[in-house]
Design a protein around this motif. Structure first.
Motif, PDB file in Angstrom:
ATOM      1  N   LEU A 193      18.580   4.642  -9.705  1.00 29.29           N
ATOM      2  CA  LEU A 193      17.616   5.455  -8.954  1.00 29.29           C
ATOM      3  C   LEU A 193      16.156   5.175  -9.333  1.00 29.29           C
ATOM      4  O   LEU A 193      15.251   5.784  -8.772  1.00 29.29           O
ATOM      5  CB  LEU A 193      17.900   6.944  -9.191  1.00 29.29           C
ATOM      6  CG  LEU A 193      19.318   7.444  -8.863  1.00 29.29           C
ATOM      7  CD1 LEU A 193      19.442   8.930  -9.190  1.00 29.29           C
ATOM      8  CD2 LEU A 193      19.671   7.176  -7.405  1.00 29.29           C
ATOM      9  N   HIS A 194      15.941   4.295 -10.300  1.00 25.06           N
ATOM     10  CA  HIS A 194      14.567   4.067 -10.775  1.00 25.06           C
ATOM     11  C   HIS A 194      14.403   2.582 -11.111  1.00 25.06           C
ATOM     12  O   HIS A 194      14.733   2.146 -12.204  1.00 25.06           O
ATOM     13  CB  HIS A 194      14.318   4.959 -12.001  1.00 25.06           C
ATOM     14  CG  HIS A 194      12.929   4.881 -12.563  1.00 25.06           C
ATOM     15  ND1 HIS A 194      12.411   5.851 -13.396  1.00 25.06           N
ATOM     16  CD2 HIS A 194      11.939   3.948 -12.430  1.00 25.06           C
ATOM     17  CE1 HIS A 194      11.186   5.522 -13.753  1.00 25.06           C
ATOM     18  NE2 HIS A 194      10.875   4.361 -13.191  1.00 25.06           N
ATOM     19  N   MET A 195      13.905   1.838 -10.132  1.00 22.71           N
ATOM     20  CA  MET A 195      13.715   0.392 -10.289  1.00 22.71           C
ATOM     21  C   MET A 195      12.608  -0.035  -9.327  1.00 22.71           C
ATOM     22  O   MET A 195      12.696   0.208  -8.132  1.00 22.71           O
ATOM     23  CB  MET A 195      15.026  -0.316  -9.944  1.00 22.71           C
ATOM     24  CG  MET A 195      15.245  -1.685 -10.541  1.00 22.71           C
ATOM     25  SD  MET A 195      14.143  -3.002 -10.042  1.00 22.71           S
ATOM     26  CE  MET A 195      14.478  -3.171  -8.291  1.00 22.71           C
ATOM     27  N   HIS A 196      11.551  -0.639  -9.878  1.00 20.00           N
ATOM     28  CA  HIS A 196      10.413  -1.093  -9.055  1.00 20.00           C
ATOM     29  C   HIS A 196      10.695  -2.522  -8.597  1.00 20.00           C
ATOM     30  O   HIS A 196      10.950  -3.397  -9.440  1.00 20.00           O
ATOM     31  CB  HIS A 196       9.124  -1.052  -9.866  1.00 20.00           C
ATOM     32  CG  HIS A 196       8.814   0.313 -10.419  1.00 20.00           C
ATOM     33  ND1 HIS A 196       7.907   1.164  -9.846  1.00 20.00           N
ATOM     34  CD2 HIS A 196       9.321   0.976 -11.502  1.00 20.00           C
ATOM     35  CE1 HIS A 196       7.850   2.292 -10.542  1.00 20.00           C
ATOM     36  NE2 HIS A 196       8.697   2.201 -11.556  1.00 20.00           N
ATOM     37  N   ILE A 197      10.605  -2.758  -7.290  1.00 19.37           N
ATOM     38  CA  ILE A 197      11.083  -4.036  -6.753  1.00 19.37           C
ATOM     39  C   ILE A 197      10.389  -5.244  -7.402  1.00 19.37           C
ATOM     40  O   ILE A 197      11.041  -6.219  -7.755  1.00 19.37           O
ATOM     41  CB  ILE A 197      11.033  -4.072  -5.199  1.00 19.37           C
ATOM     42  CG1 ILE A 197      11.853  -5.248  -4.658  1.00 19.37           C
ATOM     43  CG2 ILE A 197       9.620  -4.082  -4.663  1.00 19.37           C
ATOM     44  CD1 ILE A 197      13.338  -5.146  -4.875  1.00 19.37           C
ATOM     45  N   ALA A 230       8.346  11.880  -8.914  1.00 17.17           N
ATOM     46  CA  ALA A 230       7.105  11.482  -9.595  1.00 17.17           C
ATOM     47  C   ALA A 230       7.415  11.024 -11.014  1.00 17.17           C
ATOM     48  O   ALA A 230       8.243  11.626 -11.697  1.00 17.17           O
ATOM     49  CB  ALA A 230       6.121  12.651  -9.637  1.00 17.17           C
ATOM     50  N   HIS A 231       6.726   9.947 -11.436  1.00 19.14           N
ATOM     51  CA  HIS A 231       6.769   9.571 -12.847  1.00 19.14           C
ATOM     52  C   HIS A 231       6.005  10.656 -13.615  1.00 19.14           C
ATOM     53  O   HIS A 231       4.873  10.993 -13.247  1.00 19.14           O
ATOM     54  CB  HIS A 231       6.064   8.238 -13.068  1.00 19.14           C
ATOM     55  CG  HIS A 231       6.856   7.032 -12.665  1.00 19.14           C
ATOM     56  ND1 HIS A 231       7.350   6.853 -11.409  1.00 19.14           N
ATOM     57  CD2 HIS A 231       7.236   5.929 -13.386  1.00 19.14           C
ATOM     58  CE1 HIS A 231       8.002   5.696 -11.363  1.00 19.14           C
ATOM     59  NE2 HIS A 231       7.944   5.115 -12.544  1.00 19.14           N
ATOM     60  N   ALA A 232       6.623  11.173 -14.649  1.00 13.15           N
ATOM     61  CA  ALA A 232       5.949  12.193 -15.472  1.00 13.15           C
ATOM     62  C   ALA A 232       6.633  12.257 -16.829  1.00 13.15           C
ATOM     63  O   ALA A 232       7.856  12.178 -16.920  1.00 13.15           O
ATOM     64  CB  ALA A 232       6.028  13.564 -14.790  1.00 13.15           C
ATOM     65  N   ASP A 278      10.818  11.071 -12.795  1.00 13.89           N
ATOM     66  CA  ASP A 278      11.048   9.728 -13.318  1.00 13.89           C
ATOM     67  C   ASP A 278      10.564   9.675 -14.776  1.00 13.89           C
ATOM     68  O   ASP A 278       9.413  10.004 -15.054  1.00 13.89           O
ATOM     69  CB  ASP A 278      10.339   8.701 -12.434  1.00 13.89           C
ATOM     70  CG  ASP A 278      10.952   8.697 -11.027  1.00 13.89           C
ATOM     71  OD1 ASP A 278      12.199   8.634 -10.947  1.00 13.89           O
ATOM     72  OD2 ASP A 278      10.211   8.810 -10.030  1.00 13.89           O
ATOM     73  N   HIS A 279      11.450   9.300 -15.647  1.00 11.10           N
ATOM     74  CA  HIS A 279      11.287   9.299 -17.119  1.00 11.10           C
ATOM     75  C   HIS A 279      11.525  10.721 -17.660  1.00 11.10           C
ATOM     76  O   HIS A 279      12.651  11.091 -17.902  1.00 11.10           O
ATOM     77  CB  HIS A 279       9.947   8.738 -17.583  1.00 11.10           C
ATOM     78  CG  HIS A 279       9.788   7.282 -17.298  1.00 11.10           C
ATOM     79  ND1 HIS A 279      10.526   6.315 -17.927  1.00 11.10           N
ATOM     80  CD2 HIS A 279       8.978   6.628 -16.417  1.00 11.10           C
ATOM     81  CE1 HIS A 279      10.188   5.131 -17.462  1.00 11.10           C
ATOM     82  NE2 HIS A 279       9.263   5.285 -16.539  1.00 11.10           N
ATOM     83  N   GLY A 280      10.444  11.471 -17.906  1.00  7.15           N
ATOM     84  CA  GLY A 280      10.609  12.855 -18.375  1.00  7.15           C
ATOM     85  C   GLY A 280      11.012  12.993 -19.830  1.00  7.15           C
ATOM     86  O   GLY A 280      11.335  14.089 -20.292  1.00  7.15           O
ATOM     87  N   SER A 337      16.843   1.050 -15.026  1.00  4.96           N
ATOM     88  CA  SER A 337      16.229  -0.115 -15.685  1.00  4.96           C
ATOM     89  C   SER A 337      14.705  -0.203 -15.531  1.00  4.96           C
ATOM     90  O   SER A 337      14.067  -0.948 -16.272  1.00  4.96           O
ATOM     91  CB  SER A 337      16.877  -1.398 -15.168  1.00  4.96           C
ATOM     92  OG  SER A 337      16.526  -1.628 -13.811  1.00  4.96           O
ATOM     93  N   ASP A 338      14.108   0.470 -14.543  1.00  6.64           N
ATOM     94  CA  ASP A 338      12.647   0.494 -14.340  1.00  6.64           C
ATOM     95  C   ASP A 338      12.109  -0.854 -13.843  1.00  6.64           C
ATOM     96  O   ASP A 338      11.835  -0.996 -12.647  1.00  6.64           O
ATOM     97  CB  ASP A 338      11.932   0.935 -15.628  1.00  6.64           C
ATOM     98  CG  ASP A 338      10.595   1.611 -15.368  1.00  6.64           C
ATOM     99  OD1 ASP A 338      10.228   1.795 -14.191  1.00  6.64           O
ATOM    100  OD2 ASP A 338       9.906   1.972 -16.342  1.00  6.64           O
ATOM    101  N   ASP A 339      11.944  -1.813 -14.765  1.00 11.17           N
ATOM    102  CA  ASP A 339      11.424  -3.141 -14.413  1.00 11.17           C
ATOM    103  C   ASP A 339      12.269  -4.179 -15.156  1.00 11.17           C
ATOM    104  O   ASP A 339      11.832  -4.731 -16.176  1.00 11.17           O
ATOM    105  CB  ASP A 339       9.950  -3.243 -14.830  1.00 11.17           C
ATOM    106  CG  ASP A 339       9.105  -2.198 -14.130  1.00 11.17           C
ATOM    107  OD1 ASP A 339       8.795  -2.370 -12.947  1.00 11.17           O
ATOM    108  OD2 ASP A 339       8.790  -1.184 -14.780  1.00 11.17           O
TER     109      ASP A 339
END
Ligand code: ADE
Ligand code: ZN
Length: 340
Positions: free
Chosen positions: A13-17, A193-195, A217-219, A274-276
């Motif tokens: 659910l959290h991966m920047h293309i 939101a990333h926070a 996102d993160h938290g 994985s994020d990036d």
């Protein structure tokens, strides 16, 4: 490699293309699009993927996006990531993107959405992977830029799962974007939101109270505030945690110090992501292996986090039920194999 993790059906659910752009692909796109890179070869580029903090990372990440010029490039990037998903048994993926990086360079914003959408269409046909995209406002570019971006996204609501907030976190707290998030939610879109990646617990509170987000996102900085932990446990607000990102950006000093197990044991709706992955050298499977090896995360925890991710996803109800069944099936097979 743990057979359990290898075969586990996964959800990301959290991966920047552009964070899935391996150095080889970056090099190839630079060559195709005639972009000069400040590196002598691919190895030198790979060696540059080391970061002091989030700001240094975001700056290098944005520099890397210079090589992406067309819808076809976005399609290529998306297909490479979905191929990786197929290899890792990821059955549903929601990816972040943005248009502002490109519109600021005079490029057409449609190319981003078109290229990624085409990738997801083919990923579904070829491998049955579902999902889609969540474009993000770039918080350090301010609210005016976000308002312009929203005018574009508004016209393309059918192509996106929702909208997010990303990039340099401090000093750009979520409340700066309150009025625009009100509009996005009023239009019926999901918001995230990333926070609490580098920002403190107040950033997470603000994402909850001011932006009314569907997921954080993160938290991970929530643990600094007991009232916040209680609130997150009660509300079951999903948290998309990215362990290898956190150690790569020095948000957490060492994987053994990562709070993911503490968060899970506090009853929080934690998911693993994985994020990036290209920049941090770890896709979803590698993130799972890292927390299993260093943080005491068990196979049962892995099932729990996957169930969280299915429930927290923006898939429709039928697909969620489908994915829960697939997960249940995997669990049964594993129990038989382990004689449990
Ligand atoms: N954009 C890409 N990766 C990011 C991260 N880890 N935090 C904020 N913005 C990002
Ligand atoms: Zn992120």
């Amino acid at each position: 490699m743990s057979e359990f993790i290898r075969t586990l059906p996964k959800v990301e659910l959290h991966m920047h293309i552009e964070g899935s752009m391996e150095p080889e692909m970056l090099w190839q796109l630079a060559d195709k699009n005639k972009v000069d890179l400040p590196y002598s070869d691919i190895e030198a580029l790979r060696n540059a993927y080391q970061f002091k903090d989030l700001t240094e990372f975001v700056n290098l990440y944005i520099q890397g996006t210079e090589v992406v010029k067309t819808a076809e490039d976005f399609y290529t990037l998306t297909m490479a990531y979905l191929d990786k998903c197929h290899q890792q048994n990821i059955i549903h993926a929601e990816v972040f993107c943005d248009i502002r990086t490109y519109t600021d360079r005079g490029q057409a914003p449609e190319m981003v959405l078109e290229g990624i959408a085409q990738g997801f269409k083919e990923g579904k046909e070829r491998w049955g992977i579902t999902g889609g995209m969540l474009p993000c406002f770039i918080r350090h570019l301010g609210v005016e830029a976000a308002i312009e971006d929203w005018q574009f996204y508004q016209k393309h609501q059918d192509k996106i799962l929702g909208l997010g907030l990303a990039a340099i976190e401090v000093p750009y707290p979520p409340q700066l974007f309150q009025s625009i998030f009100d509009e996005v939610r009023d239009a019926g879109l999901k918001v995230v939101a990333h926070a609490g990646e580098e920002g403190d617990a107040s950033y997470i509170w603000s994402a909850i109270k001011d932006l009314n987000v569907d997921r954080i996102d993160h938290g991970i900085r929530c643990l600094d505030d007991a009232d916040l932990v209680n609130h997150l446990a009660q509300s079951q607000t999903p948290l998309t945690v990215c362990p290898c990102s956190n150690t790569s950006l020095n948000v957490v000093a060492d994987m053994a110090d990562h709070p993911i197990k503490t968060m899970l044991d506090a009853g929080l709706k934690v998911t693993i992501n994985s994020d990036d992955p290209a920049h941090f050298g770890a896709y979803l499977t590698e993130n799972m292996l890292a927390v299993q090896t260093h943080c005491g995360i068990t196979d049962e925890d892995m099932i729990t986090m996957t169930q969280h991710a299915i429930e927290a996803s923006f898939a429709d109800e039928a697909r969620k039920q489908d994915m829960l069944k697939i997960l249940q099936q995997h669990r049964k097979i594993d129990q038989v194999a382990m004689g449990r």
